[in-house]
Design an enzyme around this catalytic site. Structure first.
Site, PDB file in Angstrom:
ATOM      1  N   ASN A 139      21.708  57.183  38.162  1.00 47.32           N
ATOM      2  CA  ASN A 139      21.894  55.750  38.382  1.00 47.32           C
ATOM      3  C   ASN A 139      20.892  54.873  37.646  1.00 47.32           C
ATOM      4  OD1 ASN A 139      22.514  53.318  40.321  1.00 47.32           O
ATOM      5  ND2 ASN A 139      20.322  53.761  40.586  1.00 47.32           N
ATOM      6  N   TYR A 179      24.546  47.478  26.339  1.00 49.17           N
ATOM      7  CA  TYR A 179      24.860  47.733  27.748  1.00 49.17           C
ATOM      8  C   TYR A 179      26.321  48.178  27.888  1.00 49.17           C
ATOM      9  CZ  TYR A 179      24.776  47.212  32.821  1.00 49.17           C
ATOM     10  OH  TYR A 179      24.841  47.459  34.178  1.00 49.17           O
ATOM     11  N   THR A 237      20.821  42.800  43.324  1.00 48.25           N
ATOM     12  CA  THR A 237      19.673  43.712  43.207  1.00 48.25           C
ATOM     13  C   THR A 237      18.602  43.007  42.365  1.00 48.25           C
ATOM     14  OG1 THR A 237      20.338  44.688  41.110  1.00 48.25           O
ATOM     15  CG2 THR A 237      21.259  45.699  43.096  1.00 48.25           C
TER      16      THR A 237
HETATM   17  P1  NAI Z   1      17.368  47.812  39.607  1.00 50.19           P
HETATM   18  O1  NAI Z   1      16.624  47.224  38.475  1.00 50.19           O
HETATM   19  O2  NAI Z   1      17.188  47.269  40.972  1.00 50.19           O
HETATM   20  O3  NAI Z   1      17.119  49.392  39.675  1.00 50.19           O
HETATM   21  C1  NAI Z   1      17.102  50.185  38.519  1.00 50.19           C
HETATM   22  C2  NAI Z   1      16.092  51.296  38.712  1.00 50.19           C
HETATM   23  O4  NAI Z   1      16.122  52.140  37.558  1.00 50.19           O
HETATM   24  C3  NAI Z   1      14.658  50.775  38.875  1.00 50.19           C
HETATM   25  O5  NAI Z   1      14.064  51.385  39.992  1.00 50.19           O
HETATM   26  C4  NAI Z   1      13.999  51.191  37.577  1.00 50.19           C
HETATM   27  O6  NAI Z   1      12.600  51.456  37.703  1.00 50.19           O
HETATM   28  C5  NAI Z   1      14.778  52.473  37.253  1.00 50.19           C
HETATM   29  N1  NAI Z   1      14.603  52.850  35.850  1.00 50.19           N
HETATM   30  C6  NAI Z   1      14.665  52.055  34.758  1.00 50.19           C
HETATM   31  N2  NAI Z   1      14.369  52.765  33.655  1.00 50.19           N
HETATM   32  C7  NAI Z   1      14.138  54.038  34.050  1.00 50.19           C
HETATM   33  C8  NAI Z   1      13.802  55.236  33.378  1.00 50.19           C
HETATM   34  N3  NAI Z   1      13.615  55.274  32.048  1.00 50.19           N
HETATM   35  N4  NAI Z   1      13.645  56.361  34.113  1.00 50.19           N
HETATM   36  C9  NAI Z   1      13.807  56.339  35.457  1.00 50.19           C
HETATM   37  N5  NAI Z   1      14.117  55.239  36.154  1.00 50.19           N
HETATM   38  C10 NAI Z   1      14.279  54.095  35.461  1.00 50.19           C
HETATM   39  O7  NAI Z   1      18.895  47.704  39.173  1.00 50.19           O
HETATM   40  P2  NAI Z   1      20.268  48.032  39.938  1.00 50.19           P
HETATM   41  O8  NAI Z   1      21.055  46.800  39.891  1.00 50.19           O
HETATM   42  O9  NAI Z   1      20.029  48.722  41.213  1.00 50.19           O
HETATM   43  O10 NAI Z   1      20.916  49.029  38.880  1.00 50.19           O
HETATM   44  C11 NAI Z   1      21.190  50.396  39.158  1.00 50.19           C
HETATM   45  C12 NAI Z   1      22.296  50.827  38.221  1.00 50.19           C
HETATM   46  O11 NAI Z   1      23.470  50.101  38.514  1.00 50.19           O
HETATM   47  C13 NAI Z   1      22.000  50.611  36.742  1.00 50.19           C
HETATM   48  O12 NAI Z   1      22.479  51.712  36.000  1.00 50.19           O
HETATM   49  C14 NAI Z   1      22.818  49.371  36.409  1.00 50.19           C
HETATM   50  O13 NAI Z   1      23.170  49.310  35.067  1.00 50.19           O
HETATM   51  C15 NAI Z   1      24.002  49.574  37.323  1.00 50.19           C
HETATM   52  N6  NAI Z   1      24.780  48.390  37.597  1.00 50.19           N
HETATM   53  C16 NAI Z   1      24.215  47.346  38.295  1.00 50.19           C
HETATM   54  C17 NAI Z   1      24.967  46.225  38.546  1.00 50.19           C
HETATM   55  C18 NAI Z   1      24.420  45.055  39.297  1.00 50.19           C
HETATM   56  O14 NAI Z   1      25.119  44.024  39.346  1.00 50.19           O
HETATM   57  N7  NAI Z   1      23.268  45.138  39.929  1.00 50.19           N
HETATM   58  C19 NAI Z   1      26.362  46.111  38.089  1.00 50.19           C
HETATM   59  C20 NAI Z   1      26.853  47.286  37.419  1.00 50.19           C
HETATM   60  C21 NAI Z   1      26.079  48.372  37.188  1.00 50.19           C
END
Ligand code: NAI
Length: 252
Positions: A91, A156, A191
């Site tokens: 994720n 993205y 988020t």
């Molecule tokens: P967030 O920013 O709250 O969480 C993302 C997490 O990934 C963070 O804890 C960050 O430290 C971690 N991360 C980033 N780079 C990393 C790396 N190189 N290695 C390990 N961990 C790493 O964001 P959110 O919204 O919870 O996103 C989670 C997933 O959901 C992502 O893949 C995002 O693209 C996807 N997503 C989110 C949407 C939204 O509207 N929030 C919509 C569609 C998809």
């Protein structure tokens, strides 16, 4: 709805924040041992504390999903600590810089593709082997509505389309080994990632929210619900699919 994940072991990458944190908490509440993997150590430890204080069992493993050694160690620690690996939620992801295609930099492309796409492949590379060697499992990758449409910036959108491709290949190659692989495609979810984007460009986020017929942002809990279902035995005949959880965005 509750699912019995007692004695299962689940890895969640990006488990220190947002969707990943909520999924990790749900896995813990359903009885799974949870390996929280993230680059953010303090916040990852906080997720572990939250799971433990709710009566669950969890471990933080500092992991950069772009680093092959880290990812291998993440799976190894899960197996060594809990005796196996049953579930993985790949994720971790970032949005990257927002600019039209011709103005995108190679640096941003490499960073976004590295975390969002290579990171998911590296995770599955090790998770699939472990699961296949040990009777099967379930993987849920986080794609996006940007994996199904052009709703986002170039790297993205490309990375999230790629996650669905990886999901389909893994599902077909490992079905006979008992591993199911699916993706979730969240709409706009409240988020830290979206809060930051909303600060930088409030009109754009509001526009996306208005494109979701339910007329609001989703909550991390609403993605966790889908992930836990896909990871559970309740989804035993479901593999190779990408599920929008998007307030109706894809219906328009
Ligand atoms: P967030 O920013 O709250 O969480 C993302 C997490 O990934 C963070 O804890 C960050 O430290 C971690 N991360 C980033 N780079 C990393 C790396 N190189 N290695 C390990 N961990 C790493 O964001 P959110 O919204 O919870 O996103 C989670 C997933 O959901 C992502 O893949 C995002 O693209 C996807 N997503 C989110 C949407 C939204 O509207 N929030 C919509 C569609 C998809």
């Amino acid at each position: 709805m509750t699912y019995d994940l007692t004695d299962k072991t689940a890895i969640v990458t990006g488990g220190a924040s947002g969707i990943g944190r909520r999924t990790a908490q749900r896995f813990g509440a359903e009885g799974a041992n949870v390996v929280v993997a993230d680059v953010m150590a303090d916040e990852g430890a906080e997720t572990v504390e939250q799971i433990e204080s709710a009566g669950g069992s969890a471990l933080f493993v500092e992991t950069d999903v772009t680093d092959p050694d880290d990812v291998e160690a993440m799976v190894r620690e899960a197996v060594e600590t809990y005796g196996g690996l049953d579930i993985a939620h790949n994720n971790a992801g970032i949005e990257g810089d927002d600019a039209p295609m011709a103005e995108q930099t190679e640096e941003n492309w490499t960073r976004v593709i590295g975390i969002n796409l290579k990171g998911v492949w590296l995770g599955m590379k090790h998770e699939l082997q472990e699961m296949a060697d040990d009777g099967g499992g379930a993987i849920v990758n986080t794609s996006s509505i940007a994996g199904l449409t052009a709703a986002g910036a170039t790297p993205y959108v490309a990375s999230k389309h790629g996650v669905i491709g990886l999901t389909r290949v893994a599902a077909t190659e490992y079905a006979q080994a008992g591993v199911r692989v699916n993706a979730v495609c969240p709409g706009v979810i409240e988020t830290p990632m979206v809060e930051q984007a909303a600060e930088e460009n409030p009109e754009e986020i509001e526009q996306f929210v208005q494109m979701q017929p339910l007329g609001r942002m989703g909550q991390p809990e609403e993605i966790a619900n889908a992930v836990v279902w896909l990871a559970s035995e309740e989804a035993s005949f479901v593999t190779g699919n990408a599920y929008p959880v998007d307030g109706g965005f894809m219906a328009l």
